[in-house]
Design an enzyme around this catalytic site. Structure first.
Site, PDB file in Angstrom:
ATOM      1  CD  GLU A  49     -37.554  -7.433 -85.171  1.00  0.00           C
ATOM      2  OE1 GLU A  49     -36.930  -6.750 -85.580  1.00  0.00           O
ATOM      3  OE2 GLU A  49     -38.564  -6.775 -84.224  1.00  0.00           O
ATOM      4  CE  LYS A 116     -38.390  -4.696 -88.464  1.00  0.00           C
ATOM      5  NZ  LYS A 116     -37.983  -4.548 -87.581  1.00  0.00           N
ATOM      6  CB  CYS A 170     -41.259  -5.143 -85.779  1.00  0.00           C
ATOM      7  SG  CYS A 170     -41.126  -4.476 -84.198  1.00  0.00           S
TER       8      CYS A 170
END
Length: 677
Positions: A49, A116, A170
């Site tokens: 990330e 994200k 994540c």
């Protein structure tokens, strides 16, 4: 992509970075990528990330200098990517918002950007301070690095050979329903996660379970790439935790806290596809919930026939880890025992078992004794019978007698040779060309004159059927045959193939061996100790310990005895009838069985994998045994159609009432052709 095995090589890598310096970081990424490309020829390379900038930039994510530098270095990186898929993290500005994104690169282009979805803003995380969550609707970024680029969470990436990639970042994995769940339902079979999950005590264990569970639920490969220790340590520490899991099974994992490292695995897309086809719940789930529409972007991957990294276990039915093996054996032994207890609740009279001194009948007897103990019945209720024939060796008969003595069961011996000789006369059969119209002693003398390698199927089958007739005439018969024998038909129809109940029906031979050995190491004291036996009332009594040791010694001897049906005449008192010399080594047979039935692999694929797993055998030996396995498997379905009841203990079972419904007259030709080609 390996075109023969249908596997894709995937790398998760975290290079050393400089926080806030995309120019340095992109060079590290390119160097890492090029080294990996030269050494391993990966199809997919995944970085952590925000790997172009570093995850720990904090307020610097509001700085235009950093954001523009990340954008320029992304374009620069894309120029180095050809027929691979590279996935890298960076902040991306869209309108007046900054998004934490994954960029997907292929054929020197940026082919998609995924923001994200879930931004953690609790405890040590403050991502909403710098980033916006993914917008509900995807869009096209116009003139981004000179290209029009799809942007959104509705993107999947697919090649022409069946690989379909979904990407999340994540915290997305920590959500109750991660984006990857929808991606999988939309067809993604490789799920990638760019992460910067910090390290605290025990978090790696929880993270590992998350990845394993999501991979299993999605029936997908899930590759997770965590940021490494060169992130800022002002408040947090990162360890470079990389994981690759395929349908719940870990393919590989990095050792944490290295300055830089990578994980390299081969993902079997065919295996995943076969599992989804078999499990109708997967499709039913898709049909019953709302799955958002996805845009599928075509990707280009190179094809090759490189050697595979995958080395499948020689014993697919047997866990490699000793602790897991112990737990597995405990599970199976108790499944068998409790299944028998339920069946015995509907049976009156004694339980009859034929005892040969071999592995299978030993395991059945151990299960029966354990079951009787659990329901408070005496072992004397077990009618254990030895039925020595023309091929019974002193060694196995001695082990059978010791086993029955130490377990305290009722013991009977019936010599079947005269019964068999009478049968030969009655059916007009001349075993090995010998006229049976003579005394048993004379017949035995004639058998001893036979040359090595003499074969007579009727001679063998009569013995098996006489044994079954005698056992069935005594009461409720507990079967002993195992899954491996059923697979290749290594049993006599309506002979040892038949019983009233069979606790071994779905236990493969390799696992039977481990189970008997496990009982020897863990259950002997309990099996020989019975309430009411005064001499054993004291658990620490010397007599109890002595008897348990004798039982263990006998079980170990049985485990180490050559596997044989002992149906052919003895030579110098020893059996000349080795099963594995005829049908092949049982570890190989069980390997073939597992991958043919459980994974639905083609014979050609099984052949290639077996050469990696069994280097001690030549390729010609493996091919010959596999071809013989296929012929036997197809030719003996009629036996499996008539097997007695028995519990399923693992993922492979051949019961016609459960897992395996196959026509008895199916033709094996195309499977043989696949192997030959």
């Amino acid at each position: 992509m390996n075109t023969i095995l249908n596997t894709y090589r995937v790398v998760a890598a975290y290079p050393a970075i400089e926080v806030g310096n995309p120019k340095v970081n992109v060079e590290e990424i390119i160097t890492t990528f090029q080294v990996l490309k030269k050494q391993h020829q990966p199809d997919v390379i995944l970085f952590p990330e925000l790997s172009l900038t570093g995850y720990t930039c904090g307020e610097l994510f509001h700085q235009s200098v950093l954001l523009e530098s990340a954008k320029k270095t992304l374009l620069y990186l894309a120029q180095h990517v050809y027929e691979e898929i590279v996935v890298v993290g960076l902040p991306v500005v869209v309108d007046n918002a900054v998004y934490n994104c994954a960029a997907i690169l292929n054929t020197k282009k940026i082919i998609g950007i995924i923001p994200k979805t879930y931004l953690p803003n609790y405890r040590e995380f403050y991502e909403k301070r710098w980033f916006s969550p993914a917008p509900a609707q995807g869009q096209t970024l116009t003139d981004f690095c000179y290209y029009n680029i799809p942007f959104g969470t509705d993107l999947l990436f697919e090649d022409k050979n069946g690989l379909k990639i979904g990407v999340e970042i994540c915290e997305d994995l920590w959500a109750p329903i991660p984006p990857s769940s929808y991606q999988a339902l939309a067809g993604a079979n490789l799920l990638l996660n760019l992460s910067a999950s910090n390290e605290i005590v025990a978090k790696s264990e929880y993270r590992r379970e998350l990845v394993k569970n999501q991979s299993a639920r999605c029936m997908a490969a899930y590759v997770y790439c965590g940021a490494g220790p060169t992130e800022s340590t002002s408040d947090l520490t990162f360890a470079g935790h990389c994981l690759a899991v395929e349908n719940g099974s870990i393919l590989g994992e990095t050792k944490r806290f290295k300055p830089e490292d990578h994980l390299l695995v081969d993902v079997d897309v065919e295996k995943l596809r076969n599992e989804r086809r078999r499990t109708n719940t997967f499709q039913d789930n898709k049909d019953r919930i709302y799955v958002p529409a996805f845009k599928t972007i075509k990707i280009v991957t190179k094809t090759n026939e490189n050697d595979t990294l995958r080395v499948e276990s020689k014993f697919p039915f047997v866990p490699n880890d000793p602790a897991t093996l112990h737990e597995r054996c405990w599970d199976i032994f108790n499944i068998q025992t409790n299944s028998l207890i339920k069946r015995l609740s509907r049976v009156s009279g004694n339980l009859t078992i034929g005892i040969s001194g071999g592995l299978d009948s030993t395991l059945s007897l151990l299960v029966a004794v354990k079951a009787c103990k659990m329901i408070g019945k005496s072992p004397k209720k077990i009618d254990a019978v030895t039925l020595p024939g023309f091929g019974t060796s002193d060694h196995t008969l001695d082990n059978a007698n010791k086993l029955m003595d130490y377990l305290g069961v009722s013991k009977t011996a019936i010599d079947i040779r005269q019964h068999c000789l009478n049968t030969f006369k009655e059916i007009g059969h001349k075993p090995f060309g010998i006229d049976p119209n003579m005394s048993l002693e004379e017949f035995e003398q004639e058998l001893q004159k036979l040359p090595d390698g003499s074969q007579d199927t009727v001679f063998e089958n009569v013995q098996a059927r006489v044994r079954t007739m005698l056992l069935m005439s005594r009461g409720f018969v507990l079967g002993t045959g195992d899954l491996s024998e059923l697979a290749i038909g290594w049993c006599t129809y309506n002979g040892d193939h038949m019983s009233m109940y069979n606790v071994n029906a779905s236990v493969p031979k390799t696992l039977v061996k481990f189970l008997v050995d496990w009982v020897a190491d863990n259950e002997c004291r309990e099996l020989v100790r019975w309430p009411g036996w005064d001499v054993f009332e004291d658990d620490a009594g010397e007599a109890l310990n002595h008897l348990a040791a004798k039982l263990q010694e006998t079980l170990k001897s049985i485990v180490n005895t050559q596997i044989s049906p002992e149906l052919l005449p003895l030579k110098d008192g020893k059996s000349q009838h080795s099963t594995e010399e005829i049908v092949g080594p049982y570890p190989l047979l069980d390997y073939f069985l597992f991958h043919f039935v459980r994974n639905n692999f083609s014979p050609s694929k099984i052949y290639i994998l077996a050469q990696k797993s069994f280097p001690e055998y030549t390729s010609d030996q493996i091919k010959a045994w596999l071809k013989d396995f296929l012929k036997r498997f197809f030719n003996n379905q009629f036996k499996r159609d008539a097997v007695p009841n028995g519990p399923k203990v693992g993922t492979v079972s051949l019961s016609p009432r459960g897992d395996w419904k196959m026509p008895s007259d199916a033709d094996a030709s195309i499977w043989i052709e696949d192997l030959d080609q």
